[in-house]
Enzyme design. Structure first.
Site, PDB file in Angstrom:
ATOM      1  N   ASN A 182      -3.803   8.951   2.286  1.00 32.64           N
ATOM      2  CA  ASN A 182      -4.271   8.334   3.529  1.00 32.64           C
ATOM      3  C   ASN A 182      -4.588   9.377   4.591  1.00 32.64           C
ATOM      4  O   ASN A 182      -5.722   9.501   5.029  1.00 32.64           O
ATOM      5  CB  ASN A 182      -3.219   7.365   4.077  1.00 32.64           C
ATOM      6  N   ASP A 183      -3.558  10.104   5.021  1.00 34.25           N
ATOM      7  CA  ASP A 183      -3.770  10.978   6.161  1.00 34.25           C
ATOM      8  C   ASP A 183      -2.683  12.037   6.308  1.00 34.25           C
ATOM      9  O   ASP A 183      -1.576  11.915   5.778  1.00 34.25           O
ATOM     10  CB  ASP A 183      -3.869  10.170   7.462  1.00 34.25           C
ATOM     11  N   LYS A 229       4.216  13.769  25.260  1.00 33.96           N
ATOM     12  CA  LYS A 229       3.726  13.941  23.888  1.00 33.96           C
ATOM     13  C   LYS A 229       2.508  14.857  23.791  1.00 33.96           C
ATOM     14  O   LYS A 229       2.030  15.132  22.705  1.00 33.96           O
ATOM     15  CB  LYS A 229       3.362  12.575  23.301  1.00 33.96           C
ATOM     16  N   ASP A 287      -2.281  13.549  22.209  1.00 31.90           N
ATOM     17  CA  ASP A 287      -0.971  13.164  21.683  1.00 31.90           C
ATOM     18  C   ASP A 287      -0.805  13.614  20.231  1.00 31.90           C
ATOM     19  O   ASP A 287       0.292  13.558  19.683  1.00 31.90           O
ATOM     20  CB  ASP A 287      -0.784  11.652  21.759  1.00 31.90           C
ATOM     21  N   ASP A 324       0.820  -1.207   0.000  1.00 33.50           N
ATOM     22  CA  ASP A 324       0.000   0.000   0.000  1.00 33.50           C
ATOM     23  C   ASP A 324       0.856   1.261   0.000  1.00 33.50           C
ATOM     24  O   ASP A 324       0.479   2.277  -0.593  1.00 33.50           O
ATOM     25  CB  ASP A 324      -0.914   0.000   1.229  1.00 33.50           C
ATOM     26  N   GLY A 325       2.005   1.214   0.664  1.00 36.16           N
ATOM     27  CA  GLY A 325       2.875   2.385   0.718  1.00 36.16           C
ATOM     28  C   GLY A 325       3.337   2.832  -0.657  1.00 36.16           C
ATOM     29  O   GLY A 325       3.489   4.024  -0.923  1.00 36.16           O
TER      30      GLY A 325
END
Length: 291
Positions: free
Chosen positions: A145-146, A156, A175, A67-68
């Protein structure tokens, strides 16, 4: 929305992730197959980070990887309206439906115009830096994707103000925040407790990561929403902007991030042998009972 209107395929770009051992020999096999069909092809092979510059308007792109690899190719090819046939050489593969054993049959069907062509909404982001800190630089791009804002280090917790269409605003202590497409709903957003959407839905998911206030839940927003994120002063940790889990940029107090639906969509071909829900059942091990 799907269609099968590919037009005549005369030139093909093969994007091969050479970190997958099968990618290089398979790219050669595909070239031979296409040549026998009278179709020209070119291979872009890469290992690790790469910068693909597409100077020709190909009729089709084939990705070899996981997918990457599709995410990487889509960010460059979507504005050129080039459809992508993803062949899965990875393990999970929500987007890469075509297996390495079935590529020949599916590619034959592509050339005949017998496969479905889906449209995947992408996000557009524009980062405006504080002029007093970094000279007012601007950074823009796309994500399939995002787009994620997150903190690093031991503490964090970050402080972010999110404006929705300039009419409402929400202050988040968390976070980080994930801004996801429907395609990305099965990725990081799902791991952070977000909803799973059909990948061809036009929507934006706003999903806080481990929010300090438990009443802050994921939101599914209309695709035409325009979001503006203010990076508040006095952050307790360093902040990073991450795109599709592949690109990262440092953030500083005073920066502003604008997120909206991208003007171009990724065009993804799939064989239709399995529905999205069948893929979900297989990938997420939905058995309906104990193992």
């Amino acid at each position: 929305m799907t269609d099968t209107n590919l037009g005549n395929i005369e030139e093909v770009l093969i994007v091969a992730n050479y970190q997958k051992p099968e990618a290089k020999p398979l790219s050669h096999s595909i070239q031979i197959f296409l040549e026998e069909k009278g179709v020209k092809s070119e291979v872009f092979g890469f290992s690790g980070k790469a910068d693909l510059v597409c100077e020709r308007n190909y009729d089709l792109a084939i990705t070899l990887g996981g997918d990457g690899t599709v995410l990487f190719a889509s960010r460059i090819l979507a504005p050129l309206n080039i459809p992508i046939l993803p062949i899965n050489l990875g393990n999970f593969g929500f987007i890469t439906e075509v297996s390495k054993d079935d590529w020949q049959n599916d590619l034959e069907r592509v050339l005949k115009g017998e496969v479905n062509l889906g449209s995947r909404m992408m996000l557009s982001f524009n980062l405006k830096n504080d002029a007093s800190k970094r000279g007012g630089e601007e950074l823009c791009g796309r994500a399939m994707n995002d787009v994620v804002i997150s903190g690093s280090g031991i503490s964090k917790l970050v402080n972010l103000m999110v404006h929705l269409d300039e009419s409402e605003h929400i202050e988040y202590k968390a976070d980080g925040i994930i801004f996801s497409t429907s395609t990305g709903s099965t990725a990081y957003s799902a791991a952070a407790g977000g909803p799973i959407l059909h990948p061809e839905m036009n929507a934006i998911i706003l999903n806080p990561i481990c929010p300090f206030t438990l009443s802050h839940r994921p939101l599914v927003l209309p695709s035409e929403s325009e979001l503006r994120v203010e990076i508040a002063e006095d952050q307790r940790t360093e902040l990073t902007l991450t795109v599709d889990g592949q690109l990262s940029y440092p953030l500083k107090s005073g920066d502003e991030l604008f997120i909206r639906k991208a003007s171009s969509a990724a065009r993804i071909l799939y064989s239709g042998s399995r529905s999205f829900y069948e893929v979900l059942r297989a990938k997420l091990s939905w058995t309906g009972g104990p193992e």
